[in-house]
Design an enzyme around this catalytic site. Sequence first.
Site, mmCIF file in Angstrom:
data_model
loop_
_atom_site.group_PDB
_atom_site.id
_atom_site.type_symbol
_atom_site.label_atom_id
_atom_site.label_comp_id
_atom_site.label_asym_id
_atom_site.label_seq_id
_atom_site.Cartn_x
_atom_site.Cartn_y
_atom_site.Cartn_z
ATOM 1 N N GLY A 281 5.497 0.794 -4.617
ATOM 2 C CA GLY A 281 5.529 2.225 -3.961
ATOM 3 C C GLY A 281 4.080 2.553 -3.413
ATOM 4 O O GLY A 281 3.314 1.259 -2.917
ATOM 5 N N SER A 282 3.599 3.773 -3.003
ATOM 6 C CA SER A 282 2.708 4.111 -2.420
ATOM 7 C C SER A 282 1.144 3.215 -2.902
ATOM 8 O O SER A 282 0.336 3.264 -2.036
ATOM 9 C CB SER A 282 2.631 5.416 -2.303
ATOM 10 O OG SER A 282 3.745 6.106 -1.660
ATOM 11 N N THR A 283 1.117 3.102 -3.892
ATOM 12 C CA THR A 283 -0.175 2.466 -4.306
ATOM 13 C C THR A 283 -0.600 1.192 -3.613
ATOM 14 O O THR A 283 -1.514 0.618 -3.574
ATOM 15 C CB THR A 283 -0.318 2.085 -5.822
ATOM 16 O OG1 THR A 283 0.813 1.308 -6.162
ATOM 17 C CG2 THR A 283 -0.438 3.447 -6.895
ATOM 18 N N LYS B 92 -0.141 0.739 -0.583
ATOM 19 C CA LYS B 92 -0.639 1.144 0.851
ATOM 20 C C LYS B 92 -2.101 0.766 0.831
ATOM 21 O O LYS B 92 -2.605 0.542 1.753
ATOM 22 C CB LYS B 92 -0.239 2.519 1.189
ATOM 23 C CG LYS B 92 1.015 2.943 1.368
ATOM 24 C CD LYS B 92 1.355 4.260 1.508
ATOM 25 C CE LYS B 92 2.866 4.737 1.745
ATOM 26 N NZ LYS B 92 3.094 6.273 1.502
#
Lengths: 650, 365
Positions: free
Chosen positions: A293-295, A297
Amino acid sequence: MRITQTKVRRRIFLVLLAFVCGASLLIGRLVHVQVLAVQFYNEKAVHLIRRNIPLPAVRGEILDSAGQSLVYTASAASIIAVPRQIKDKQRTAYLLWKIIGGTEQGILKLLSQPKLMVYIRPRGRRLDEAKVKAIRALRLPGIYLTEEGKREYPYGDLAAQVLGVTGGEGQGLSGIELEFNQVLAGQKGALQFVSNARGEEIPQTNDDYIPPVPGLDVELTLNRQIQQFAQREIQNIVAKYAPDHVTIIVANPNSGQILAMANYPTFNPANWRSVPQQVYNRNLAIWQTFEPGSTFKIVTLAAALQEKKVNLKERFYDPGYYEVAGHKIKCWKAGGHGSQSYLNVVENSCNPGFIQLGERLGKTQLFSFIRAFGFGKKTGITLPGEGKGILFNPSRVGPLELATTAFGQGVSVTPIQQVMAMSAIANGGILMKPEIVKAFINPTTGQVVKTFQPVAVHRVISPEVAAQVRDALESVVAQGTGGAAFREGWRIGGKTGTAQVVENGHYSGAHYIVSFIGMAPVNHPQLVAYVAIDYPRPKGTPVFGGVIAAPVIGNLLADSLQYLNVPPSLQGIPKKYRYGIDPVLTTVPGLAGRSYKDAVRTMLESGTILRVAVVGEGPYVIAQAPKEGTKLPQGSTVRLYLGPAPSGAG
Amino acid sequence: MQNTKSPDFVIPLVTVILLIIGVVMVHSASTVLSEEHFHDAFYYFKRQLMWASLGLISMYVMSRVDYRLFARYAPHLMLMCLLFLGLVLIPHVGQVRGGSRAWLGIGTFGIQPSEFAKFGLLIFLSWFLSREPDRMRSFRKGMVPPLGVMALVIGLIMLEPDLGQSAVIAGATMIVIFVAGAQVKHLVAMAAVGLLAFAALIAAAPYRLARVLSFLDPWKYPDTIGYHIIMSLIALGQGALIGVGLGHSTQKHLYLPEPQTDFIFAILSEELGLIGGAVVVLLFTVLIWRGLRAAMRAPDRFGSYLATGLTGVIAVQVFINIGVVTGLMPVTGITLPFLSYGGSSLTLMLTAVGILMNISRYAHY
């Protein structure tokens, strides 16, 4: 032809010749067996007449980074009996019974077993000094004393999966116990004697005592206090959210040393047989793979900055979606974030912004950075059962796959890989090999036999780019979606992540893995900490996003830094509000008109600290109160009206 | 007839040396077992000493009794032996020891009729063949009668059963018949029949086949039929060139069953090495040489045949026994003359040496 006496004599002479030949044959055979092939027969003889009573070696301890014992072998003398050497079993049993107690019959039964050696169970094991002395004094033939050990865990379930467990023979079955079994085990000794065909020692022959060599102590990099902080946080999460699994890793980004590694469910290694195999055998921190997920990014951002594809002051307009190959990929925020700087894109965790970065990098560059950060292969941590994760096959990466990878979907990674990637950013751009073991120590002399030096794998990004990413991550915490991790004075930088879990080939509506990865202090990071919570089930009302994972890392980093005597700093980016003093206002997102699943996802991604009360039933949110854009204090409740169709959009 | 001379002194000398070695080795080999069974380390030693003394007396007496006396009573002796061989087969009369109903006697004192029959048969054959030497030219007249009697004796012994004694008797008989001038083609034919008979015996009792197999590859059956040979070979290997020293055998510590009897040579080779073993083989060779020399120089055919037969018995037993111990032959259960603990058989063997000595008295050139 007559049979003359001469013929008889000739025949007797022939008989004599035959006998002489026979005698020569016998002597030839004796020369063969006793001189030419003597080695063969001697080996057989040694095998036949030498008996070994194995003497176990004391297994090495596993120590924390301060040299405190986390596992040790409590060893005590036990009786070994060699039944065949005991002539007077009655008397032997009686004398032993007088010292160790139990029943004389029971001891006699053991002494009468047709085995090479038996332990006198249960009273003849782990004897105290007085009994040992008394038994030594008896000098009973066929009765020996040996050191026998049992693994003791003074801190219970502390770092259980890291330490691992040992089996009935004392052999390592998982964790450090398995990985360094040879080192810990030492070498068995033996009592050797020359025995007759019944296994009794032949009198006036030599006994050989080969003393056992104790195993080495293995000193870990784990910091017991930080490990305890981590396990306390896990307990709190479990009490609040009843998740399936929780994993926490704390590392020193500069050396790659792991300071804490904890998982839920956990267990006490002393009673490992009473827990399921996957609990004692799987270390989720290195085994589990899932969509980050966003980690993830952070990787995209670092790559783009390193390749100068973006300037954080640059503007980006988010209409709420990004069109890739004819598909509209939605931002988690309905309607989008509008016009913002790239720093805001990071703070807001805005998907379209990251898709844009991915496109600018292209698949070759993005994937080469992903690999450079250590994803897609094992980190090489010295623990058994490490996973390596899954990356798209580069030949099959189209624009859609490139886009989702850029914001952390469609890749599969392990917690330890994320920690090491974050550590590279924290330490100025170098990917380190994670170390869990610090040294091997000789338990007798206290001498360090081997030390494990930090191993740098390679440089991934420049120190300047690493510093830029850290600053961006600090502002994510101070001003963006990671707000719940903010702790005054500790300069925490970090990123939330939410991954939907694929169940039966589909993304499940309810099953998320909520994570947060953080570091502190951002100007010169001492710690990187990561938490992943698999399937949180908030009681009563759903609680979203940063509320679950971010505070864990905030607490953990703040407590740990304080424990490590790292001075607090006031140089950091100030929080938009002062924690605990100002009422903190949160903007209510627009949820009406979306499916309930979407609404939940939006709440999770936004890091909004709001509670939800649900009214009615159905897959769609037909209305919400208060309306989108309303500012509410943190922790306020938003009411969602559910219905069968997305009618009456608010 | 001729004047009596003194006997060939080499025969008693070698015999007594072997006897002394035997008594010492029986003691060394049996201490563990004696202690174990009788709580008396000297149990077998004392008994061996007694039988040896008895044997030496008998040997001396026989060396002074004219051997031709046996020719006169040969048929009577033969009949008596057959009678005893029959008697021993009757349950409650004959005792079973080691799986064979081969013993007559009370308590631990016992004699084996087969031992007597062995010598009785040789005396009978020597008498029969020497009466009309040229009968050997005919198969029917020369070969059939002696072989018939031999077959009867062996037949009775195989009912006990005792394969080892049968083999010794067959071997010694063949030697005497050969020396008496049997035609080679007859011997070849007999050998063929013998092989067939042997095959039949094996087919009748499978454990004999197992014994045969075990000597070919004893390591294949380490716990069962190969056990004796393995233990024996290990003893030999332990002994190597000079031995582990008198009294220091490990194989006698219950590994080799009955180390004082059939496997005495293994213990000797372990304790005294190749040197000790070779000395024993050479002593036997000297004895066989002197025995056959007496046969060659005997004044009459009866003396020649009898000396050949008696020496043949000793030689065949030596070759079979040491052949078994060194793994060259299947385990048969034959004692080593003068060395093995043997009771009445030792006394009888020494008696035979006495007869041999007597024959050597009449040597002429």
